[in-house]
Design an enzyme around this catalytic site. Sequence first.
Site, PDB file in Angstrom:
ATOM      1  N   ARG A   1     -31.128  53.562  25.947  1.00  0.00           N
ATOM      2  CA  ARG A   1     -30.084  53.622  25.049  1.00  0.00           C
ATOM      3  C   ARG A   1     -28.560  54.177  25.617  1.00  0.00           C
ATOM      4  O   ARG A   1     -27.641  54.186  24.769  1.00  0.00           O
ATOM      5  CB  ARG A   1     -30.533  54.766  24.079  1.00  0.00           C
ATOM      6  CG  ARG A   1     -31.278  53.936  23.099  1.00  0.00           C
ATOM      7  CD  ARG A   1     -31.937  55.241  21.835  1.00  0.00           C
ATOM      8  NE  ARG A   1     -32.568  54.588  20.982  1.00  0.00           N
ATOM      9  CZ  ARG A   1     -32.355  53.563  20.068  1.00  0.00           C
ATOM     10  NH1 ARG A   1     -31.175  53.179  19.937  1.00  0.00           N
ATOM     11  NH2 ARG A   1     -33.231  53.213  19.450  1.00  0.00           N
TER      12      ARG A   1
ATOM     13  N   ARG B   1     -35.983  55.236  33.779  1.00  0.00           N
ATOM     14  CA  ARG B   1     -35.165  54.667  32.215  1.00  0.00           C
ATOM     15  C   ARG B   1     -33.757  54.275  32.864  1.00  0.00           C
ATOM     16  O   ARG B   1     -32.941  54.483  32.006  1.00  0.00           O
ATOM     17  CB  ARG B   1     -35.416  55.859  31.581  1.00  0.00           C
ATOM     18  CG  ARG B   1     -36.723  56.195  31.013  1.00  0.00           C
ATOM     19  CD  ARG B   1     -37.003  55.366  29.797  1.00  0.00           C
ATOM     20  NE  ARG B   1     -38.392  55.839  29.366  1.00  0.00           N
ATOM     21  CZ  ARG B   1     -38.632  56.431  28.464  1.00  0.00           C
ATOM     22  NH1 ARG B   1     -37.841  56.949  27.549  1.00  0.00           N
ATOM     23  NH2 ARG B   1     -39.934  56.488  27.798  1.00  0.00           N
TER      24      ARG B   1
ATOM     25  N   ASP C   1     -43.256  49.044  28.249  1.00  0.00           N
ATOM     26  CA  ASP C   1     -43.586  50.667  28.001  1.00  0.00           C
ATOM     27  C   ASP C   1     -44.896  50.758  28.448  1.00  0.00           C
ATOM     28  O   ASP C   1     -45.728  49.760  28.504  1.00  0.00           O
ATOM     29  CB  ASP C   1     -43.192  50.794  26.551  1.00  0.00           C
ATOM     30  CG  ASP C   1     -43.244  52.521  26.294  1.00  0.00           C
ATOM     31  OD1 ASP C   1     -42.325  52.934  26.617  1.00  0.00           O
ATOM     32  OD2 ASP C   1     -44.433  52.987  25.906  1.00  0.00           O
TER      33      ASP C   1
ATOM     34  N   TYR D   1     -51.506  59.927  24.434  1.00  0.00           N
ATOM     35  CA  TYR D   1     -50.836  59.084  23.386  1.00  0.00           C
ATOM     36  C   TYR D   1     -51.924  58.240  22.351  1.00  0.00           C
ATOM     37  O   TYR D   1     -51.926  58.350  20.859  1.00  0.00           O
ATOM     38  CB  TYR D   1     -49.878  57.937  23.592  1.00  0.00           C
ATOM     39  CG  TYR D   1     -48.783  58.493  24.168  1.00  0.00           C
ATOM     40  CD1 TYR D   1     -47.489  59.087  23.515  1.00  0.00           C
ATOM     41  CD2 TYR D   1     -48.594  58.697  25.735  1.00  0.00           C
ATOM     42  CE1 TYR D   1     -46.492  59.855  24.193  1.00  0.00           C
ATOM     43  CE2 TYR D   1     -47.634  59.354  26.289  1.00  0.00           C
ATOM     44  CZ  TYR D   1     -46.511  59.993  25.461  1.00  0.00           C
ATOM     45  OH  TYR D   1     -45.317  60.359  26.105  1.00  0.00           O
TER      46      TYR D   1
ATOM     47  N   ARG E   1     -31.201  45.625  21.881  1.00  0.00           N
ATOM     48  CA  ARG E   1     -32.182  46.355  21.056  1.00  0.00           C
ATOM     49  C   ARG E   1     -32.022  46.139  19.677  1.00  0.00           C
ATOM     50  O   ARG E   1     -33.047  45.730  19.136  1.00  0.00           O
ATOM     51  CB  ARG E   1     -31.895  47.726  21.394  1.00  0.00           C
ATOM     52  CG  ARG E   1     -32.823  48.780  20.594  1.00  0.00           C
ATOM     53  CD  ARG E   1     -34.265  48.581  21.107  1.00  0.00           C
ATOM     54  NE  ARG E   1     -34.872  49.889  20.266  1.00  0.00           N
ATOM     55  CZ  ARG E   1     -35.522  49.808  19.087  1.00  0.00           C
ATOM     56  NH1 ARG E   1     -35.430  48.885  18.639  1.00  0.00           N
ATOM     57  NH2 ARG E   1     -36.125  51.058  18.658  1.00  0.00           N
TER      58      ARG E   1
HETATM   59  O1  1CP Z   1     -35.751  51.415  32.627  1.00  0.00           O
HETATM   60  C1  1CP Z   1     -36.892  51.851  32.342  1.00  0.00           C
HETATM   61  O2  1CP Z   1     -37.333  52.644  33.191  1.00  0.00           O
HETATM   62  C2  1CP Z   1     -37.439  50.931  31.584  1.00  0.00           C
HETATM   63  C3  1CP Z   1     -38.733  50.714  31.046  1.00  0.00           C
HETATM   64  C4  1CP Z   1     -39.547  51.952  30.438  1.00  0.00           C
HETATM   65  C5  1CP Z   1     -40.542  52.636  31.278  1.00  0.00           C
HETATM   66  C6  1CP Z   1     -40.831  52.818  32.798  1.00  0.00           C
HETATM   67  C7  1CP Z   1     -39.505  52.315  29.374  1.00  0.00           C
HETATM   68  C8  1CP Z   1     -38.681  52.022  28.168  1.00  0.00           C
HETATM   69  N1  1CP Z   1     -40.603  53.345  28.958  1.00  0.00           N
HETATM   70  C9  1CP Z   1     -41.233  53.553  30.334  1.00  0.00           C
HETATM   71  C10 1CP Z   1     -42.309  54.510  30.539  1.00  0.00           C
HETATM   72  C11 1CP Z   1     -42.843  55.589  29.566  1.00  0.00           C
HETATM   73  N2  1CP Z   1     -42.748  55.454  28.060  1.00  0.00           N
HETATM   74  C12 1CP Z   1     -43.299  56.705  29.835  1.00  0.00           C
HETATM   75  C13 1CP Z   1     -43.582  57.206  31.195  1.00  0.00           C
HETATM   76  C14 1CP Z   1     -42.238  57.615  31.900  1.00  0.00           C
HETATM   77  C15 1CP Z   1     -41.618  58.729  31.223  1.00  0.00           C
HETATM   78  O3  1CP Z   1     -42.177  60.063  31.274  1.00  0.00           O
HETATM   79  O4  1CP Z   1     -40.288  58.629  30.851  1.00  0.00           O
HETATM   80  C16 1CP Z   1     -43.684  57.370  28.776  1.00  0.00           C
HETATM   81  C17 1CP Z   1     -44.146  58.634  28.583  1.00  0.00           C
HETATM   82  C18 1CP Z   1     -43.457  56.329  27.504  1.00  0.00           C
HETATM   83  C19 1CP Z   1     -43.895  56.690  26.082  1.00  0.00           C
HETATM   84  C20 1CP Z   1     -42.505  56.378  25.269  1.00  0.00           C
HETATM   85  N3  1CP Z   1     -41.849  55.191  25.033  1.00  0.00           N
HETATM   86  C21 1CP Z   1     -41.741  57.254  25.036  1.00  0.00           C
HETATM   87  C22 1CP Z   1     -41.839  58.999  25.055  1.00  0.00           C
HETATM   88  C23 1CP Z   1     -42.488  59.639  23.861  1.00  0.00           C
HETATM   89  C24 1CP Z   1     -42.828  61.090  23.811  1.00  0.00           C
HETATM   90  O5  1CP Z   1     -43.778  61.667  24.475  1.00  0.00           O
HETATM   91  O6  1CP Z   1     -41.723  61.906  23.778  1.00  0.00           O
HETATM   92  C25 1CP Z   1     -40.657  56.826  24.170  1.00  0.00           C
HETATM   93  C26 1CP Z   1     -39.595  57.478  23.351  1.00  0.00           C
HETATM   94  C27 1CP Z   1     -40.802  55.315  24.422  1.00  0.00           C
HETATM   95  C28 1CP Z   1     -39.803  54.214  23.986  1.00  0.00           C
HETATM   96  C29 1CP Z   1     -39.160  53.759  24.981  1.00  0.00           C
HETATM   97  N4  1CP Z   1     -39.526  53.190  26.056  1.00  0.00           N
HETATM   98  C30 1CP Z   1     -38.633  52.514  26.896  1.00  0.00           C
HETATM   99  C31 1CP Z   1     -37.470  52.867  26.187  1.00  0.00           C
HETATM  100  C32 1CP Z   1     -36.004  52.520  26.714  1.00  0.00           C
HETATM  101  C33 1CP Z   1     -37.781  53.615  24.843  1.00  0.00           C
HETATM  102  C34 1CP Z   1     -36.603  54.222  24.035  1.00  0.00           C
HETATM  103  C35 1CP Z   1     -36.710  52.847  22.899  1.00  0.00           C
HETATM  104  C36 1CP Z   1     -35.653  52.822  22.097  1.00  0.00           C
HETATM  105  O7  1CP Z   1     -35.413  53.313  21.193  1.00  0.00           O
HETATM  106  O8  1CP Z   1     -34.772  51.812  22.308  1.00  0.00           O
END
Ligand code: 1CP
Length: 350
Positions: free
Chosen positions: A33, A29, A79, A156, A42
């Site tokens: 943010r 990540r 994602d 999910y 964003r």
């Molecule tokens: O820099 C990076 O790593 C960018 C890419 C990336 C990756 C590899 C994002 C962007 N998401 C992920 C993987 C991801 N997404 C996982 C596996 C890794 C981990 O455990 O962190 C999971 C479980 C998700 C699902 C997801 N997407 C969640 C979690 C939900 C929960 O269960 O609490 C969330 C909040 C997202 C949205 C998301 N994806 C990525 C970002 C930067 C965000 C936040 C979005 C925003 O509001 O700007």
Amino acid sequence: MSDRKAPGKKLLKALAGEMTDGIPVWLMRQAGRYLPEYRKVRAEAGSFLDLCYTPDFAEEVTLQPIRRFGFDAAILFSDILVVPDALGQQVAFKEGEGPVLEPITDLAGLAKLSSPDGVKGRLAPVYETVARLSRSLPSETTLIGFAGAPWTVATYMVGGRGSPDQAAAKAWAYRAPDEFQTLIDLLVEATVEHLSAQVEAGAEVLQVFDTWAGSLPELSFERFALQPMKTIREKLKARFPDVPVIAFPRGAGGMAERYFRETGVTGLSLDTGVSPAWARDNLQGQGCLQGNLDPLLLVAGGPEMRRQALHILETLGQGPFIFNLGHGIVPQTPPEHVAELVTLVQEWRP
Ligand code: 1CP
């Protein structure tokens, strides 16, 4: 495929089991943010999925942390939930709530999904982002493509949102394991297609995130986490024998050793709970390790962050190793702490 495979890339060397001059570093990540420049793009993009599906925006936010910190790898901005979206399940990211999907809890729900072969067509903008990055990244930076592991993506798809206990997916997996297996098999196929398309567009390394692997009891872990990863690894190896695969079976605990050996992945990404000395003695002989600083130490910064980062480097830095966190960067992380950590890792020598 990309012609950017300069043999000198530090991250590729570590994954090949070679010692490097300095430990390669990137952070899960690393785009997100906590960076003001991310928040700006964003806001411009509107919805989170529009950000993922607009190559101009997705390329830009992937590059932001590379410009700021000089990481050894860039991870595609996307994602794990683009796969269910491409399979035709309704996916939305709600402000302050995270992902929301229309839950699938039975075979009738599964029947509405489209075939995994269609994923490549529907995710074309994502591969366009990969292709652009493969041209725009600095020559020493490795490009990582990724996907969620079938079990984590299924939690999910079945629950309709993130949950602390994955209860909805477990309910199905325990009530009707063979039915649930149908969903896992579909996701294995879709994941292989999605990862293959990223390699064809220029990704040099693949990472598979099994964020919720650790909530499964042994027999279910074998069936729904280990076996699917083994199949994905075999299928990718047949298509792209030289492309390394890193797996992140978060919370695997006592199953990590078997998982690493039996899946045959190139690298294992360790979560925060894994003892570095145990990992060195039981896992590092099998391949490259990655990890595992607590993301909350990065929020705190200061002497405790430095002490614990050095503990990891000193314990794991003698073998093939990539420095990373034990889970993703959280939004309240001060970017200055990231800069300090990266410098500490870059300057460290055994
Ligand atoms: O820099 C990076 O790593 C960018 C890419 C990336 C990756 C590899 C994002 C962007 N998401 C992920 C993987 C991801 N997404 C996982 C596996 C890794 C981990 O455990 O962190 C999971 C479980 C998700 C699902 C997801 N997407 C969640 C979690 C939900 C929960 O269960 O609490 C969330 C909040 C997202 C949205 C998301 N994806 C990525 C970002 C930067 C965000 C936040 C979005 C925003 O509001 O700007």
